[in-house]
Scaffold this motif. Structure first.
Motif, mmCIF file in Angstrom:
data_model
loop_
_atom_site.group_PDB
_atom_site.id
_atom_site.type_symbol
_atom_site.label_atom_id
_atom_site.label_comp_id
_atom_site.label_asym_id
_atom_site.label_seq_id
_atom_site.Cartn_x
_atom_site.Cartn_y
_atom_site.Cartn_z
ATOM 1 N N HIS A 25 -2.961 -9.700 -18.668
ATOM 2 C CA HIS A 25 -2.966 -10.463 -19.924
ATOM 3 C C HIS A 25 -4.082 -11.505 -19.951
ATOM 4 C CE1 HIS A 25 0.501 -8.545 -21.614
ATOM 5 N NE2 HIS A 25 1.202 -8.765 -20.519
ATOM 6 N N ARG A 26 -4.475 -11.999 -18.794
ATOM 7 C CA ARG A 26 -5.549 -12.989 -18.742
ATOM 8 C C ARG A 26 -6.906 -12.348 -18.999
ATOM 9 N NH1 ARG A 26 -8.113 -15.138 -13.766
ATOM 10 N NH2 ARG A 26 -6.360 -14.203 -12.677
ATOM 11 N N ILE A 27 -7.189 -11.195 -18.387
ATOM 12 C CA ILE A 27 -8.531 -10.598 -18.507
ATOM 13 C C ILE A 27 -8.628 -9.578 -19.630
ATOM 14 C CG2 ILE A 27 -9.042 -11.042 -16.083
ATOM 15 C CD1 ILE A 27 -8.721 -8.010 -15.573
ATOM 16 N N LYS A 28 -7.488 -9.052 -20.079
ATOM 17 C CA LYS A 28 -7.454 -8.040 -21.151
ATOM 18 C C LYS A 28 -8.485 -6.926 -20.901
ATOM 19 C CE LYS A 28 -5.718 -11.207 -24.684
ATOM 20 N NZ LYS A 28 -5.181 -12.180 -23.781
ATOM 21 N N PRO A 29 -8.255 -6.116 -19.871
ATOM 22 C CA PRO A 29 -9.241 -5.088 -19.518
ATOM 23 C C PRO A 29 -9.368 -4.012 -20.599
ATOM 24 C CG PRO A 29 -7.221 -4.776 -18.264
ATOM 25 C CD PRO A 29 -7.066 -6.061 -19.011
ATOM 26 N N HIS A 30 -10.577 -3.473 -20.697
ATOM 27 C CA HIS A 30 -10.815 -2.324 -21.577
ATOM 28 C C HIS A 30 -10.314 -1.042 -20.923
ATOM 29 C CE1 HIS A 30 -14.074 -5.196 -22.820
ATOM 30 N NE2 HIS A 30 -13.549 -4.892 -23.989
ATOM 31 N N VAL A 31 -10.406 -0.999 -19.595
ATOM 32 C CA VAL A 31 -10.011 0.179 -18.824
ATOM 33 C C VAL A 31 -9.131 -0.291 -17.667
ATOM 34 C CG1 VAL A 31 -10.829 2.105 -17.399
ATOM 35 C CG2 VAL A 31 -12.193 1.340 -19.364
ATOM 36 N N THR A 32 -8.028 0.416 -17.463
ATOM 37 C CA THR A 32 -7.149 0.144 -16.323
ATOM 38 C C THR A 32 -6.962 1.433 -15.548
ATOM 39 O OG1 THR A 32 -5.975 -1.560 -17.573
ATOM 40 C CG2 THR A 32 -4.888 -0.703 -15.623
ATOM 41 N N VAL A 33 -7.150 1.339 -14.226
ATOM 42 C CA VAL A 33 -7.005 2.499 -13.348
ATOM 43 C C VAL A 33 -5.923 2.168 -12.318
ATOM 44 C CG1 VAL A 33 -8.158 4.075 -11.748
ATOM 45 C CG2 VAL A 33 -9.450 3.049 -13.648
ATOM 46 N N ASP A 34 -4.839 2.921 -12.353
ATOM 47 C CA ASP A 34 -3.718 2.764 -11.430
ATOM 48 C C ASP A 34 -3.814 3.916 -10.428
ATOM 49 O OD1 ASP A 34 -1.268 2.552 -10.148
ATOM 50 O OD2 ASP A 34 -0.072 2.904 -11.945
ATOM 51 N N VAL A 35 -4.170 3.621 -9.181
ATOM 52 C CA VAL A 35 -4.487 4.653 -8.197
ATOM 53 C C VAL A 35 -3.248 5.012 -7.373
ATOM 54 C CG1 VAL A 35 -6.043 5.288 -6.318
ATOM 55 C CG2 VAL A 35 -6.819 3.687 -8.081
ATOM 56 N N HIS A 36 -2.971 6.309 -7.292
ATOM 57 C CA HIS A 36 -1.847 6.841 -6.515
ATOM 58 C C HIS A 36 -2.314 8.015 -5.671
ATOM 59 C CE1 HIS A 36 1.528 4.665 -8.412
ATOM 60 N NE2 HIS A 36 0.706 4.610 -9.441
ATOM 61 N N GLU A 37 -1.463 8.403 -4.712
ATOM 62 C CA GLU A 37 -1.686 9.620 -3.932
ATOM 63 C C GLU A 37 -0.892 10.752 -4.560
ATOM 64 O OE1 GLU A 37 -0.662 9.246 0.185
ATOM 65 O OE2 GLU A 37 -2.078 7.618 0.487
ATOM 66 N N TYR A 38 -1.355 11.952 -4.319
ATOM 67 C CA TYR A 38 -0.648 13.151 -4.739
ATOM 68 C C TYR A 38 0.152 13.637 -3.546
ATOM 69 C CZ TYR A 38 0.000 17.913 -6.490
ATOM 70 O OH TYR A 38 0.533 19.100 -6.898
ATOM 71 N N LYS A 39 1.456 13.812 -3.718
ATOM 72 C CA LYS A 39 2.382 14.051 -2.611
ATOM 73 C C LYS A 39 1.939 15.114 -1.594
ATOM 74 C CE LYS A 39 7.192 14.697 -1.446
ATOM 75 N NZ LYS A 39 8.538 14.742 -1.919
ATOM 76 N N PRO A 40 1.453 16.268 -1.999
ATOM 77 C CA PRO A 40 1.049 17.246 -0.970
ATOM 78 C C PRO A 40 -0.077 16.743 -0.071
ATOM 79 C CG PRO A 40 1.330 18.337 -3.059
ATOM 80 C CD PRO A 40 1.420 16.854 -3.333
ATOM 81 N N TYR A 41 -0.798 15.729 -0.510
ATOM 82 C CA TYR A 41 -1.912 15.200 0.270
ATOM 83 C C TYR A 41 -1.631 13.770 0.718
ATOM 84 C CZ TYR A 41 -4.019 19.257 -1.814
ATOM 85 O OH TYR A 41 -4.264 20.526 -2.213
ATOM 86 N N ARG A 42 -0.394 13.466 1.054
ATOM 87 C CA ARG A 42 0.006 12.104 1.378
ATOM 88 C C ARG A 42 -0.537 11.623 2.721
ATOM 89 N NH1 ARG A 42 5.100 10.291 -0.839
ATOM 90 N NH2 ARG A 42 3.683 9.928 -2.541
ATOM 91 N N ASP A 43 -1.094 12.461 3.550
ATOM 92 C CA ASP A 43 -1.658 12.041 4.818
ATOM 93 C C ASP A 43 -2.863 11.165 4.524
ATOM 94 O OD1 ASP A 43 -2.490 11.731 7.397
ATOM 95 O OD2 ASP A 43 -3.016 13.832 7.711
ATOM 96 N N TRP A 44 -2.724 9.862 4.715
ATOM 97 C CA TRP A 44 -3.734 8.885 4.286
ATOM 98 C C TRP A 44 -5.104 9.142 4.883
ATOM 99 C CZ3 TRP A 44 -6.600 5.646 7.229
ATOM 100 C CH2 TRP A 44 -6.232 5.531 8.571
ATOM 101 N N GLU A 45 -5.166 9.741 6.039
ATOM 102 C CA GLU A 45 -6.471 9.986 6.659
ATOM 103 C C GLU A 45 -7.308 10.920 5.827
ATOM 104 O OE1 GLU A 45 -5.435 9.772 11.334
ATOM 105 O OE2 GLU A 45 -4.423 11.310 10.180
#
Length: 176
Positions: free
Chosen positions: A156-176
């Protein structure tokens, strides 16, 4: 971890050849060091997690006005789920790249706010939910967690034009 002379900035995990994910203490040190040593970055503490860990946002700094008028505001946040370690690592790699002078073309017309770790408590124990047993990705309506409240306050303070919420896809959950 952050070396502005010689080898450039390296994330804690990259410095270990990605054998282990970055801990909260390492993340905190990395953010402070890169922001202190790089003229392209600054950080602030958005708030604290349920267990009192600080939640950081790193912002790019550009001394030049945008060629197109208003600067594009981009908010990138990751690791709402503590067991999605690679999202945090990707955000830290992006911060290191910017500190090392890469992606300058992005900074000509855009400001980035990067939150590498929304859920530091769950990250430390590699679990999905926060210390209140809430799924932060499902708390954006009720706002019961301090982590999501802090994220919304920044939004609410910066009012971004673009927001990217980054997640992993379950079959590839191995962080390495």
């Amino acid at each position: 971890i952050a070396n502005a002379t010689g080898n450039g900035f390296k994330t804690p995990s990259r410095a270990r050849n990605f054998t282990l994910p970055t801990t909260y203490a390492e993340l905190k040190e990395f953010i402070r060091a890169t922001s202190h040593q790089s003229p392209l970055l600054e950080y602030e503490v958005l708030g604290k997690s349920v267990e009192g860990r600080e939640i950081f946002v790193v912002r790019t700094i550009s001394g030049e006005p945008s060629m197109t008028g208003e600067r594009l505001r981009i908010l990138i946040f990751s690791q709402q789920h503590g067991n999605e370690q690679s999202t945090k690592e990707a955000a830290l790699l992006l911060i290191a790249q910017i500190a090392n002078g890469k992606h300058q073309h992005w900074l000509r017309n855009a400001d980035l706010w990067i939150i590498p770790q929304v859920n530091p408590d769950a990250s430390e124990v590699n679990q999905r939910r926060n210390a209140q047993d809430l799924d932060l990705n499902r708390d954006h309506v009720l706002l019961q967690s301090p982590e999501v409240v802090a994220l919304h306050e920044l939004f609410h303070r910066i009012k971004p034009h673009v927001t990217v919420d980054v997640h992993e896809y379950k079959p590839y959950r191995d962080w390495e």
